[in-house]
Design a protein around this motif. Structure first.
Motif, PDB file in Angstrom:
ATOM      1  N   PHE A  33       0.831  -1.209   0.000  1.00 15.11           N
ATOM      2  CA  PHE A  33       0.000   0.000   0.000  1.00 15.11           C
ATOM      3  C   PHE A  33       0.865   1.258   0.000  1.00 15.11           C
ATOM      4  O   PHE A  33       0.566   2.235  -0.698  1.00 15.11           O
ATOM      5  N   CYS A  59      -6.543   6.901  -2.090  1.00 13.62           N
ATOM      6  CA  CYS A  59      -5.852   5.826  -1.370  1.00 13.62           C
ATOM      7  C   CYS A  59      -6.744   5.165  -0.320  1.00 13.62           C
ATOM      8  O   CYS A  59      -6.831   3.933  -0.253  1.00 13.62           O
ATOM      9  N   ALA A  63      -8.608   1.438  -0.536  1.00 14.68           N
ATOM     10  CA  ALA A  63      -8.432   0.410   0.494  1.00 14.68           C
ATOM     11  C   ALA A  63      -9.774  -0.068   1.032  1.00 14.68           C
ATOM     12  O   ALA A  63     -10.003  -1.273   1.217  1.00 14.68           O
ATOM     13  N   ALA A 169      -4.849   2.342   6.096  1.00 14.78           N
ATOM     14  CA  ALA A 169      -4.507   3.274   5.020  1.00 14.78           C
ATOM     15  C   ALA A 169      -4.390   4.693   5.561  1.00 14.78           C
ATOM     16  O   ALA A 169      -3.444   5.430   5.237  1.00 14.78           O
TER      17      ALA A 169
END
Length: 308
Positions: A33, A59, A63, A169
């Motif tokens: 990630f 992002c 996730a 995340a």
């Protein structure tokens, strides 16, 4: 399809973290990630808050979406929850880092301890002596007990695999771009603020669990109530104040981060932490982590039964 968290999967994930911890591998999901987030940053970066908001949305949204898809795969819900829980937890690694620092300082190996401190926090260790390294370690154990254990378990319990992945995340982006620097003053604003929001309840829960699991509940509660708000972070102070009270030490003071000096208010009534206090803090971290795991599994079980 059900949206509740699988309590058995959550418990198995905690057990996996205890057994195999957090392997330092480029293939680890959090490392993957991080590389993806860095590529997105490279494409989006501009010294503007709006670009940082877009970075976070892509992002964290990605996730969470991955978590939704993974959780809905038929017949493997428990396994998916277990793997996701293991991937986002860092409690065992955190405790081991504390033990490493204790070993180094108990052996009077300042250079080894200084070289290892960046695994726990971002302050400059180059000129820190043993007591300063001990304080940095205890403070990092307190704060990261929330970030690495309590917060992901809470979000997993109430929001399942999407909650687990989205929280990790958020926390990873904060570590990457949420710190104060000329490059990230604006671009990292969204990541830092979202991390504050995501950790608001978990940090306070960490403080309460520390009161309950620690060796001196009365003093821990008193220091938490009196000093928890004094830290510049809206969340870290709740964890550090509770640890300070439970361990009978004083935390806070002057810290240096990449040439930038911060003078933070002190929390607690005892002496500054010494080397011997690191192992006490590690034991407290483990006790709080165990309490958080039990609370998360029970919460997930109760919510599952309510939503069925």
């Amino acid at each position: 399809m059900p949206t509740w968290c699988d309590p058995l999967g959550l418990a198995l994930g905690v057990a996996l973290d205890r057994l195999i911890a957090d392997p330092q591998s480029a293939a680890h999901p959090v490392a993957v990630f991080g590389r993806v987030a860095a590529r997105v940053e490279k494409s989006l970066y501009a010294d503007k808050k709006a670009h940082g908001v877009a970075h976070v949305a892509i992002c964290v949204g990605g996730a969470a979406a991955l978590g939704v898809v993974a959780q809905r795969i038929p017949h493997v819900r428990t396994a998916v929850t277990a793997v996701a829980t293991w991937a986002v937890l860092g409690g065992t690694t955190l405790a081991r880092e504390g033990e490493y620092m204790a070993d180094a300082l108990e052996g009077d190996d300042l250079e080894r301890a200084r070289a290892r401190l960046p695994h726990l926090c971002g302050r400059d260790p180059s000129h820190l002596e043993a007591k300063e390294l001990a304080r940095a370690t205890v403070e990092s154990l307190a704060e990261n007990t929330s970030d690495a254990v309590v917060a992901p378990l809470l979000w997993g319990a109430v929001a399942g695999v999407p909650g687990l992945l989205a929280y990790r995340a958020i926390n990873t982006l904060d570590a990457m771009v949420g710190h104060r620097s000329p490059r990230y003053e604006r671009f990292g604003w969204a990541a830092a603020r979202l991390d504050d929001v995501a950790n608001y309840v978990p940090a306070r829960l960490t403080g309460l669990l520390t009161v309950l699991a620690g060796p001196d509940p009365g003093r821990a509660l008193a220091v938490l109530r009196r000093d928890g708000h004094r830290h510049p972070s809206p969340n870290a102070g709740r964890c550090e104040a509770a640890f300070a009270g439970a361990l009978g030490v004083t935390l806070g003071g002057t810290n240096v981060y990449q040439g930038r000096t911060e003078h933070r208010p002190t929390m607690g009534d005892g002496p500054e932490p010494d080397v011997k206090d690191i192992r006490r803090a590690v034991r407290l971290t483990r006790a709080v982590s165990l309490a958080a795991a039990g609370a998360a599994v029970l919460t997930a079980w109760a919510l599952r039964n309510r939503r069925k």
